[in-house]
Design a protein around this motif. Structure first.
Motif, PDB file in Angstrom:
ATOM      1  N   LYS A 296       7.740 -12.074  13.133  1.00 21.39           N
ATOM      2  CA  LYS A 296       8.690 -11.706  13.867  1.00 21.39           C
ATOM      3  C   LYS A 296       7.355 -12.183  14.899  1.00 21.39           C
ATOM      4  O   LYS A 296       7.694 -11.715  16.311  1.00 21.39           O
ATOM      5  N   LEU A 297       6.912 -11.106  14.693  1.00 24.23           N
ATOM      6  CA  LEU A 297       5.643 -10.843  15.377  1.00 24.23           C
ATOM      7  C   LEU A 297       4.693 -12.378  15.772  1.00 24.23           C
ATOM      8  O   LEU A 297       4.759 -12.007  17.347  1.00 24.23           O
ATOM      9  N   ASP A 298       4.767 -13.217  15.317  1.00 28.74           N
ATOM     10  CA  ASP A 298       4.419 -14.785  15.834  1.00 28.74           C
ATOM     11  C   ASP A 298       5.847 -15.260  16.771  1.00 28.74           C
ATOM     12  O   ASP A 298       5.365 -15.844  18.161  1.00 28.74           O
ATOM     13  N   LYS A 299       6.508 -14.713  17.094  1.00 24.58           N
ATOM     14  CA  LYS A 299       8.524 -15.408  17.854  1.00 24.58           C
ATOM     15  C   LYS A 299       8.168 -13.989  18.474  1.00 24.58           C
ATOM     16  O   LYS A 299       9.377 -14.653  19.801  1.00 24.58           O
ATOM     17  N   GLY A 300       7.336 -13.052  19.005  1.00 26.66           N
ATOM     18  CA  GLY A 300       7.852 -12.156  19.668  1.00 26.66           C
ATOM     19  C   GLY A 300       9.114 -11.063  19.326  1.00 26.66           C
ATOM     20  O   GLY A 300       9.499 -10.741  20.619  1.00 26.66           O
ATOM     21  N   GLU A 301       9.657 -11.254  18.465  1.00 23.51           N
ATOM     22  CA  GLU A 301      10.738 -10.637  18.460  1.00 23.51           C
ATOM     23  C   GLU A 301      10.740  -8.877  17.641  1.00 23.51           C
ATOM     24  O   GLU A 301       9.288  -9.405  17.791  1.00 23.51           O
ATOM     25  N   ASP A 302      11.163  -8.291  18.215  1.00 18.55           N
ATOM     26  CA  ASP A 302      11.204  -6.886  17.303  1.00 18.55           C
ATOM     27  C   ASP A 302      11.553  -7.048  16.579  1.00 18.55           C
ATOM     28  O   ASP A 302      11.960  -6.883  15.144  1.00 18.55           O
ATOM     29  N   ILE A 303       9.826  -5.858  15.869  1.00 22.66           N
ATOM     30  CA  ILE A 303       9.716  -5.979  14.724  1.00 22.66           C
ATOM     31  C   ILE A 303      10.082  -4.262  14.474  1.00 22.66           C
ATOM     32  O   ILE A 303       9.545  -4.354  13.434  1.00 22.66           O
ATOM     33  N   SER A 304      10.857  -3.622  15.026  1.00 24.67           N
ATOM     34  CA  SER A 304      11.088  -2.423  14.588  1.00 24.67           C
ATOM     35  C   SER A 304      12.022  -2.502  13.720  1.00 24.67           C
ATOM     36  O   SER A 304      12.594  -1.310  13.402  1.00 24.67           O
ATOM     37  N   GLU A 305      12.897  -3.563  13.591  1.00 24.30           N
ATOM     38  CA  GLU A 305      14.095  -3.316  12.349  1.00 24.30           C
ATOM     39  C   GLU A 305      14.167  -4.671  11.909  1.00 24.30           C
ATOM     40  O   GLU A 305      13.188  -6.046  11.957  1.00 24.30           O
ATOM     41  N   SER A 306      14.308  -4.527  10.490  1.00 22.57           N
ATOM     42  CA  SER A 306      13.973  -6.050   9.537  1.00 22.57           C
ATOM     43  C   SER A 306      15.626  -6.719   9.353  1.00 22.57           C
ATOM     44  O   SER A 306      16.485  -5.496   9.660  1.00 22.57           O
ATOM     45  N   ALA A 307      15.668  -7.818   8.895  1.00 23.14           N
ATOM     46  CA  ALA A 307      17.252  -8.372   9.462  1.00 23.14           C
ATOM     47  C   ALA A 307      17.469  -7.733   7.862  1.00 23.14           C
ATOM     48  O   ALA A 307      18.678  -7.555   7.412  1.00 23.14           O
ATOM     49  N   ASP A 308      16.378  -7.677   7.148  1.00 23.65           N
ATOM     50  CA  ASP A 308      16.890  -7.602   5.226  1.00 23.65           C
ATOM     51  C   ASP A 308      16.062  -6.177   4.776  1.00 23.65           C
ATOM     52  O   ASP A 308      15.805  -5.572   5.347  1.00 23.65           O
ATOM     53  N   SER A 309      17.053  -5.369   3.744  1.00 26.07           N
ATOM     54  CA  SER A 309      16.146  -4.517   2.954  1.00 26.07           C
ATOM     55  C   SER A 309      15.728  -5.006   1.547  1.00 26.07           C
ATOM     56  O   SER A 309      16.337  -5.227   1.023  1.00 26.07           O
ATOM     57  N   TYR A 310      14.933  -4.775   0.584  1.00 22.42           N
ATOM     58  CA  TYR A 310      13.965  -4.954  -0.301  1.00 22.42           C
ATOM     59  C   TYR A 310      13.654  -3.771  -0.959  1.00 22.42           C
ATOM     60  O   TYR A 310      13.667  -4.575  -2.313  1.00 22.42           O
ATOM     61  N   ILE A 311      14.072  -2.845  -1.253  1.00 23.07           N
ATOM     62  CA  ILE A 311      14.322  -2.071  -1.826  1.00 23.07           C
ATOM     63  C   ILE A 311      15.311  -2.179  -3.170  1.00 23.07           C
ATOM     64  O   ILE A 311      14.716  -1.540  -4.102  1.00 23.07           O
ATOM     65  N   ASN A 312      16.556  -3.057  -2.501  1.00 24.50           N
ATOM     66  CA  ASN A 312      17.208  -2.970  -4.042  1.00 24.50           C
ATOM     67  C   ASN A 312      16.813  -4.084  -4.570  1.00 24.50           C
ATOM     68  O   ASN A 312      17.434  -4.191  -6.194  1.00 24.50           O
ATOM     69  N   GLU A 313      16.438  -4.860  -4.047  1.00 24.49           N
ATOM     70  CA  GLU A 313      15.184  -6.237  -5.282  1.00 24.49           C
ATOM     71  C   GLU A 313      14.302  -5.814  -5.581  1.00 24.49           C
ATOM     72  O   GLU A 313      14.682  -5.579  -7.224  1.00 24.49           O
ATOM     73  N   VAL A 314      13.399  -4.596  -5.590  1.00 27.84           N
ATOM     74  CA  VAL A 314      12.853  -3.964  -5.890  1.00 27.84           C
ATOM     75  C   VAL A 314      13.151  -3.125  -7.665  1.00 27.84           C
ATOM     76  O   VAL A 314      11.989  -2.672  -8.377  1.00 27.84           O
ATOM     77  N   ALA A 315      14.803  -2.912  -7.426  1.00 31.22           N
ATOM     78  CA  ALA A 315      14.961  -2.032  -7.545  1.00 31.22           C
ATOM     79  C   ALA A 315      15.232  -2.959  -8.925  1.00 31.22           C
ATOM     80  O   ALA A 315      16.413  -1.375 -10.613  1.00 31.22           O
ATOM     81  N   LYS A 316      15.479  -3.559  -9.017  1.00 34.08           N
ATOM     82  CA  LYS A 316      16.209  -4.419 -10.159  1.00 34.08           C
ATOM     83  C   LYS A 316      15.167  -4.826 -11.756  1.00 34.08           C
ATOM     84  O   LYS A 316      15.480  -5.114 -12.711  1.00 34.08           O
ATOM     85  N   VAL A 317      14.093  -4.196 -11.152  1.00 31.29           N
ATOM     86  CA  VAL A 317      13.126  -3.572 -12.633  1.00 31.29           C
ATOM     87  C   VAL A 317      13.213  -2.469 -12.958  1.00 31.29           C
ATOM     88  O   VAL A 317      13.635  -1.145 -11.505  1.00 31.29           O
ATOM     89  N   SER A 318      12.366  -1.769 -14.577  1.00 33.74           N
ATOM     90  CA  SER A 318      12.533  -0.950 -15.002  1.00 33.74           C
ATOM     91  C   SER A 318      11.922   0.402 -13.283  1.00 33.74           C
ATOM     92  O   SER A 318      10.902  -0.225 -12.547  1.00 33.74           O
ATOM     93  N   ASN A 319      12.517   1.455 -13.203  1.00 29.67           N
ATOM     94  CA  ASN A 319      11.633   1.922 -11.942  1.00 29.67           C
ATOM     95  C   ASN A 319      12.404   3.606 -12.644  1.00 29.67           C
ATOM     96  O   ASN A 319      12.941   3.470 -13.200  1.00 29.67           O
ATOM     97  N   ARG A 320      11.408   4.688 -11.411  1.00 32.50           N
ATOM     98  CA  ARG A 320      11.917   5.589 -11.737  1.00 32.50           C
ATOM     99  C   ARG A 320      12.035   6.346 -10.292  1.00 32.50           C
ATOM    100  O   ARG A 320      12.517   7.705 -10.377  1.00 32.50           O
ATOM    101  N   GLN A 321      13.533   5.948  -9.798  1.00 28.97           N
ATOM    102  CA  GLN A 321      13.506   5.800  -8.370  1.00 28.97           C
ATOM    103  C   GLN A 321      12.412   5.593  -7.566  1.00 28.97           C
ATOM    104  O   GLN A 321      10.806   5.496  -8.287  1.00 28.97           O
ATOM    105  N   PHE A 322      12.757   5.566  -6.243  1.00 33.32           N
ATOM    106  CA  PHE A 322      11.867   5.649  -6.076  1.00 33.32           C
ATOM    107  C   PHE A 322      11.443   7.048  -4.669  1.00 33.32           C
ATOM    108  O   PHE A 322      12.289   7.546  -4.012  1.00 33.32           O
TER     109      PHE A 322
END
Length: 433
Positions: A296-322
């Protein structure tokens, strides 16, 4: 990602500087297999321990021959390897450490992580101009101390986990440009100050500061009144006891832009004792989050918002909540898990792919039980998870047909309900629980 405005300070105040100083993704490598998976799934560098002198004695760790192989593998990919020597040694450790340094002095190790001044002095004495990173065990929390270590020849500092983003920004603006900052972004949080803990030593005579922590902060605790021995009172409402020192896991995967803009040079994932599944899943998610920010930085796009949330992906491994730890505010009771010391686990790691045998059939090494008819996910480097149904399982050596696969590390031929084109070695199979 919840990004703030770009820094107005002298170090990374422009988009050009952000692009030129791309953050390093640093992953744990508990053994040689995990090193390979970490780098293939997108880490720029790994940190690891030898058979002694690091703070994860319970990890598989590396013999000198394995270290040589790991270095060759990493350098072939243009990536780096850092060796941890971050114990607080006693007198008896110094001769052994000296011998160890003599034995590895010809290896092309990219950096050494240390906290003890004596260890740092030995590194300088025994090795040829080593790059030394100051471990988080040194509790580095301010720019005056950072500048002191810079004068001692340190060129990267692993920040204490107790610093906020605002403190990191101020620190970055008051140290030399060539002094890098490394910060933990994911993994288990220690209740002690930057890892310096005496609970394990006191309770079971296992010294956390020499690599043998028994993790008593995860144990069940209850209150006992002096005059009533044997009568245990829960501190919380849970009648089984309480977990007063049980922190949630750190996760900054959806906030990487804030760390980049604060001037952090290396994003460090905790977990040398975690599984291969953990390493691949977490590294992959952080790689995607970091790449999205820079794209996004390279394209000059808005970096204040993410198209995706990656927290659901890391939650697929064992965790103690985040939790986001100390980065935004000091942790409160919301950042602790008082209910249980157990991990949350929504997915099971069931196999690693070796190769495609024929259309719809993969050769894999089984890691956990699965059966014909199961719906599974397969993912890999730069390959988003895709769902498949298992339609046939055969032993790879005897070709015997099996209804389920119960034996860990058994080689299997598995047929799926659709094409497996594009799936290859180092891909991983998992199953929702």
């Amino acid at each position: 990602m919840q990004h703030g405005t770009l820094l107005s300070g002298r170090w990374c105040c422009t988009y050009n500087n952000l692009k030129q100083n791309k953050i390093e993704l640093l992953a744990p490598a508990g053994d040689l297999e995990k090193l390979k998976y970490a780098l293939i799934y997108g880490a720029d560098a790994v940190y690891l321990g030898g058979e002694a002198f690091s703070l994860r004695a319970g990890a598989g760790n590396f013999t000198i021959d394995e270290l040589k192989e790991g270095l060759e593998f990493a350098h072939t990919l243009g990536k780096k390897v850092y060796l941890t020597l971050n114990i607080f040694p006693h007198n008896e450790d110094i001769p052994k450490l000296t011998t160890y340094l003599e034995n590895i002095k010809e290896l092309s190790i990219d950096g050494f992580i240390a906290s003890d001044p004596g260890v740092i002095a030995l590194l300088k004495e025994k090795l040829n101009n080593p790059e030394i990173h100051l471990s988080t065990q040194a509790n580095m929390t301010n720019y005056a101390t950072a500048n002191f270590w810079y004068q001692m020849g340190i060129r990267r500092i692993v920040l204490a986990r107790e610093l906020s983003l605002d403190e990191i920004k101020e620190l970055r603006n008051n140290i030399p440009d060539d002094l890098e900052l490394e910060a933990f972004v994911h993994g288990a949080m220690c209740i002690s100050y930057s890892g310096r803990c005496l609970l394990s030593n006191f309770m079971v005579e296992r010294d956390a500061n020499r690599g043998a922590c028994a993790h008593p902060c995860r144990w069940k605790y209850a209150l006992v009144e002096e005059k009533r021995p044997g009568e245990y009172y829960p501190i919380e409402e849970d009648s089984r006891g309480t977990y007063i020192m049980n922190s949630k896991d750190l996760a900054m995967v959806d906030n990487m832009g804030d760390l980049i803009e604060a001037g952090v040079a290396s994003a460090k994932i905790e977990g040398r004792m975690k599984s291969l599944f953990y390493v691949a899943t977490v590294v992959s998610a952080y790689r995607k989050a970091i790449d999205e920010y820079y794209n996004k930085l390279d394209k000059g796009e808005d970096i204040s918002e993410s198209a995706d949330s990656y927290i659901n992906e890391v939650a697929k491994v064992s965790n103690r909540q985040f939790t986001t730890g100390f980065y935004y505010d000091s942790p409160t009771n919301e950042d602790q898990n008082y209910e249980s010391n157990a991990y949350s686990r929504d997915y099971s790691f069931i196999g690693v792919i070796h190769n495609q045998i024929e259309e719809g059939v993969l050769l894999l090494q089984q890691r956990n039980k699965f059966a014909v008819g199961d719906h599974v996910e397969i993912f890999g480097p730069s390959y988003s998870a895709k769902e498949f149904k298992v339609v046939e399982i055969n032993d790879a050596e005897t070709d015997e047909k099996m209804e389920y696969a119960p034996h860990p590390k058994q080689l299997l031929k598995v047929r799926f309900d659709q094409s497996v084109d594009g799936i290859k070695e180092y891909f991983i199979m998992r199953k929702a629980l």
